[in-house]
Write a protein that holds these residues in place. Structure first.
Motif, PDB file in Angstrom:
ATOM      1  N   MET A 167       0.749  -1.346  -0.032  1.00 14.87           N
ATOM      2  CA  MET A 167       0.019  -0.092  -0.069  1.00 14.87           C
ATOM      3  C   MET A 167       0.829   1.165  -0.097  1.00 14.87           C
ATOM      4  SD  MET A 167      -3.236  -0.371   2.259  1.00 14.87           S
ATOM      5  CE  MET A 167      -4.138  -1.696   2.697  1.00 14.87           C
ATOM      6  N   GLU A 169       4.170   1.331  -1.183  1.00 10.28           N
ATOM      7  CA  GLU A 169       4.594   1.416  -2.240  1.00 10.28           C
ATOM      8  C   GLU A 169       3.732   1.977  -3.507  1.00 10.28           C
ATOM      9  OE1 GLU A 169       8.163  -1.839  -1.792  1.00 10.28           O
ATOM     10  OE2 GLU A 169       6.465  -2.408  -3.002  1.00 10.28           O
ATOM     11  N   ALA A 170       2.507   1.458  -3.525  1.00  9.37           N
ATOM     12  CA  ALA A 170       1.536   1.852  -4.432  1.00  9.37           C
ATOM     13  C   ALA A 170       1.440   3.584  -4.364  1.00  9.37           C
ATOM     14  CB  ALA A 170       0.171   1.305  -4.143  1.00  9.37           C
ATOM     15  N   ALA A 171       1.504   4.122  -3.032  1.00 12.59           N
ATOM     16  CA  ALA A 171       1.363   5.525  -3.079  1.00 12.59           C
ATOM     17  C   ALA A 171       2.666   6.270  -3.398  1.00 12.59           C
ATOM     18  CB  ALA A 171       1.188   5.957  -1.348  1.00 12.59           C
ATOM     19  N   ARG A 172       3.566   5.436  -3.093  1.00 12.64           N
ATOM     20  CA  ARG A 172       5.030   6.061  -3.694  1.00 12.64           C
ATOM     21  C   ARG A 172       4.925   6.208  -5.340  1.00 12.64           C
ATOM     22  NH1 ARG A 172       9.561   6.082  -0.437  1.00 12.64           N
ATOM     23  NH2 ARG A 172      10.861   7.289  -2.279  1.00 12.64           N
ATOM     24  N   GLY A 175       3.377   8.958  -6.851  1.00  8.98           N
ATOM     25  CA  GLY A 175       3.872  10.339  -6.600  1.00  8.98           C
ATOM     26  C   GLY A 175       3.939  10.727  -5.327  1.00  8.98           C
ATOM     27  N   ALA A 176       3.605  10.225  -4.137  1.00 12.20           N
ATOM     28  CA  ALA A 176       3.604  10.722  -2.969  1.00 12.20           C
ATOM     29  C   ALA A 176       5.014  10.454  -2.436  1.00 12.20           C
ATOM     30  CB  ALA A 176       2.739   9.979  -2.168  1.00 12.20           C
ATOM     31  N   GLY A 177       5.488  11.669  -1.944  1.00 12.40           N
ATOM     32  CA  GLY A 177       6.899  11.355  -1.161  1.00 12.40           C
ATOM     33  C   GLY A 177       6.750  10.579   0.215  1.00 12.40           C
ATOM     34  N   PRO A 178       7.650  10.184   0.700  1.00 13.37           N
ATOM     35  CA  PRO A 178       7.770   9.412   2.073  1.00 13.37           C
ATOM     36  C   PRO A 178       6.879  10.053   3.275  1.00 13.37           C
ATOM     37  CG  PRO A 178      10.186   9.736   1.150  1.00 13.37           C
ATOM     38  CD  PRO A 178       9.129  10.782   0.552  1.00 13.37           C
ATOM     39  N   ARG A 180       4.288  12.173   2.939  1.00  9.97           N
ATOM     40  CA  ARG A 180       3.073  12.065   2.235  1.00  9.97           C
ATOM     41  C   ARG A 180       2.578  10.758   2.660  1.00  9.97           C
ATOM     42  NH1 ARG A 180      -0.858  15.791  -0.260  1.00  9.97           N
ATOM     43  NH2 ARG A 180      -2.661  14.427   0.323  1.00  9.97           N
ATOM     44  N   SER A 184      -0.922  10.078   4.579  1.00 14.91           N
ATOM     45  CA  SER A 184      -2.147   9.646   3.903  1.00 14.91           C
ATOM     46  C   SER A 184      -2.173   8.330   3.909  1.00 14.91           C
ATOM     47  CB  SER A 184      -1.907  10.247   2.447  1.00 14.91           C
ATOM     48  OG  SER A 184      -1.961  11.506   2.320  1.00 14.91           O
ATOM     49  N   ILE A 185      -1.416   7.423   4.078  1.00 16.22           N
ATOM     50  CA  ILE A 185      -1.621   5.813   3.697  1.00 16.22           C
ATOM     51  C   ILE A 185      -1.239   5.301   5.383  1.00 16.22           C
ATOM     52  CG2 ILE A 185      -0.994   3.824   2.646  1.00 16.22           C
ATOM     53  CD1 ILE A 185      -2.260   6.155   1.058  1.00 16.22           C
ATOM     54  N   PRO A 188      -3.365   6.479   8.712  1.00 22.65           N
ATOM     55  CA  PRO A 188      -4.758   6.266   8.684  1.00 22.65           C
ATOM     56  C   PRO A 188      -5.009   4.705   8.819  1.00 22.65           C
ATOM     57  CG  PRO A 188      -4.343   7.650   6.872  1.00 22.65           C
ATOM     58  CD  PRO A 188      -2.992   7.543   7.264  1.00 22.65           C
ATOM     59  N   GLN A 189      -4.141   4.005   8.190  1.00 25.96           N
ATOM     60  CA  GLN A 189      -4.221   2.321   8.198  1.00 25.96           C
ATOM     61  C   GLN A 189      -3.937   2.053   9.424  1.00 25.96           C
ATOM     62  OE1 GLN A 189      -4.906  -0.228   5.880  1.00 25.96           O
ATOM     63  NE2 GLN A 189      -5.554   1.221   4.505  1.00 25.96           N
TER      64      GLN A 189
END
Lengths: 273, 345
Positions: A167, A169-172, A175-178, A180, A184-185, A188-189
């Motif tokens: 999850m 890695e999918a955010a990276r 386009g999300a930086g570490p 972020r 965001s991931i 919340p998880q």
């Protein structure tokens, strides 16, 4: 059909435990609760002669009670906030990164709880005396912060480890930086379990007594410290009883909140992970 | 023009090399399947293209630009994970919109693009659904849409259908192929299923121990496998180790004319190319078992030393257990020292 019915057996072990628990936990609570709403209760009467809110009025009219409530709340809030700021990133580092001394550092948080706490507190008090932290708000914050470290590191570490790395890695990947990704991931998880840790740390700090007393006295008086001095110094039982009932309020609210926030099993996940 | 260029990439984890001096060039709009058994390094290779692993040595370039040490968020690649890795605390729309929001697109544009991609993957109107309410196939479609919505230069698929059942896998495979053709998006697809690779790929790269065994069109890989490993990995293949002497290959009574020099050789024959005929006398082998599938039958053959071979025939009734037979390979290949030395077609 009749013989397929299972004979309903009486669960004596369960009943025994329930009765034992009731006697040990509920009975003292009942007695204290009754004392808080009692005006007159003299031996040998089993129930109070006179119920009333007289001592509530007297207790709540005292300035030291209100100042200690404010003190306790601001201490618990400050300690929990600082603890979250320090511990959550640290917990993430423990969960996700490999660095030298990781395991030893991780278990060192247990050390504070592995030895008699009072001896440790006295030693710390000696150091705080030289640093002019005795009797100060920040001195108490510091000592109570130490008490929250175990919960606020260990439970979130397990929570972060339970978050699927894919999850993140999918955010990276999108386009999300570490940072972020964490915000965001991952957070919340891990949210429900971390909420449990924050709650535990708030309630634990609110009730923490030895540290607050040893480091804070006499200038800093939290609600539990005040309650102890009431119980020790006042001939009237009701003052202590009223404060006890007052002290249940935050844990009761915390429990209600916990039921909503914590999805089933996340406590277990936090401790078991 | 090549969109992706992998030059001499090695990835070592401690002493083991997951990927070993690997090179590959992928053209614009091409769909390349990385095919190999688990541990062949195909996933590691894909993760290096996506930026999740850094090569120990070598270079990765996208559109002529070296990205070897560029982090995943700065690469124009889109990855679909085997476990779909949807963010369960967001609904379908938010999963898709997350990357667009990071790019600071206006709300209306985000909405338009998300809805268009959901339509494309056949999930129009699913935006408000929680990801946990979706079936496995729908979740994988959302994961695909999440990558596609950002219009990546290269789409990376890491065994995306491995957790789905056979029927669904075949349907999604066709859908992916359709979408890929329509968008003309350069795609790398990792799989250990040869039928998936044969059905999807413009080109198959068969990997083994971090190296390329063969990189060619699917029909070439199937008909002219470059090595015995590829021959055995793609489709069903009878592989028989034996010796060549005076232009004849021999293994335990099984002989085939083979016009190559004397020495050891491995013979590779597809079941559909291995003809069985009634024996004159003792015969080369015996029928072990006949399995009738209606449209065709598979005949298991046992050589005198116990080696088993398979033959595919249209008629099951001609053969029965224990019957002595002769073998006539119609088409076969022979390998020596891991390279093909002879093909007869």
């Amino acid at each position: 059909m009749a013989h397929t019915l299972v004979e309903k057996r009486i669960d004596w072990t369960g009943i025994l435990f329930a009765v034992a628990l009731t006697i040990v936990i509920v009975f003292p609570l009942l007695v204290v609760g009754t004392w808080a709403f009692t005006n007159v209760w003299r031996y040998p009467s089993v129930i109070p002669q006179e119920f009333g809110l007289k001592f509530w009025q007297q207790t709540l009219a005292r300035a030291d009670v209100w100042s200690s409530i404010t003190m306790s709340l601001s201490l618990a809030t400050m300690v929990t906030l600082l603890s979250a700021i320090i511990c959550l990133p640290a917990a993430y580092a423990f969960a996700r990164m490999d660095f030298p001394g990781r395991s030893i550092l991780f278990f060192s948080f247990l050390a504070g709880h592995a030895f008699p706490k009072f001896g440790l507190l006295v030693a710390i008090a000696g150091i705080f005396l030289q640093l002019n932290l005795i009797g100060t708000f920040w001195g108490v914050v510091l000592i109570q912060l130490v008490g929250t470290l175990l919960f606020m590191i260990w439970i979130p570490v397990a929570a972060f480890q339970a978050v699927d790395r894919r999850m993140e890695e999918a955010a990276r990947d999108v386009g999300a930086g570490p940072f972020r990704v964490f915000w965001s991931i991952t957070l919340p998880q891990a949210g429900p379990t971390i909420a449990a840790a924050v709650l535990l740390s708030f309630v634990g700090t609110f009730y923490e007594t030895e540290g607050a007393w040893l480091i804070g006295a006499p200038q800093i008086r939290t609600l539990p410290v005040l309650m102890i001095s009431f119980i020790n110094n006042q001939p009237v039982i009701q003052y202590g009883a009223v404060l006890s009932v007052l002290l249940w309020v935050p844990s009761f609210i915390a429990l209600l909140f916990a039921r909503r926030v914590i999805s089933s099993g996340s406590f277990a996940k936090g401790f078991g992970g | 023009m090549s969109v992706l260029e992998i030059r001499d990439v090695t990835k070592a984890f401690g002493a083991t090399k997951a990927v070993d001096s690997f090179s590959l060039t992928v053209g614009d709009g091409e769909l390349v399947c990385l095919l190999g058994p688990s541990g062949s390094g195909k996933s590691t290779l894909l993760r290096m293209i996506g930026g999740f692993e850094t090569p120990t040595s070598g270079h990765v370039a996208i559109d002529g630009e070296d990205v070897t040490r560029v982090t995943p968020e700065k690469r124009p690649t889109g990855m679909v994970f085997q476990s779909h890795a949807l963010w369960t605390h967001m609904n379908v729309f938010k999963n898709l919109a997350f990357g667009l929001k990071l790019r600071r697109l206006p709300e209306a544009e985000i909405k338009r693009r998300v809805e268009a991609v959901l339509e494309l993957v056949g999930l129009g109107g699913f935006g408000h659904r929680a990801t946990t309410q979706l079936s496995g196939g729908q979740q994988q479609r959302v994961a695909l849409a999440r990558s596609l919505v950002l219009e990546p230069k290269i789409l990376l698929l890491d065994e995306p259908f491995a957790s789905l059942d056979q029927h669904l896998r075949e349907r999604l495979r066709e859908e992916v192929r359709d979408i890929q053709q329509r968008l003309k998006i350069t795609t790398l697809f990792v799989t250990h299923g040869q039928d998936e690779a044969l059905a999807l790929a413009d080109r198959i790269v068969v990997m083994r121990d971090g190296r390329t065994e063969q990189a060619a069109r699917p029909d070439v890989v199937y008909r002219e496998p470059a090595t015995p490993f590829v021959a055995g990995f793609i489709g069903t293949m009878n592989l028989v180790d034996g010796a060549v002497a005076n232009g004849t290959f021999t293994h335990s009574g099984f002989t085939v004319p083979l016009p190559v020099g004397d020495g050891a050789a491995t013979l590779a024959v597809r079941p559909e190319a291995l003809e069985i005929v009634s024996a004159n006398g003792g015969g080369m082998a015996k029928i072990h078992r006949v399995t009738d599938y209606g449209t065709h039958a598979i005949v298991d053959i046992e050589l005198p030393d116990g080696t088993r071979l398979k033959s595919m025939t249209s008629e099951a009734r001609d053969w029965s257990h224990g019957q002595p037979i002769d073998l006539k390979p119609r088409a076969f290949a022979a390998y020596r020292d891991n390279a093909a030395i002879h093909r007869s077609n």
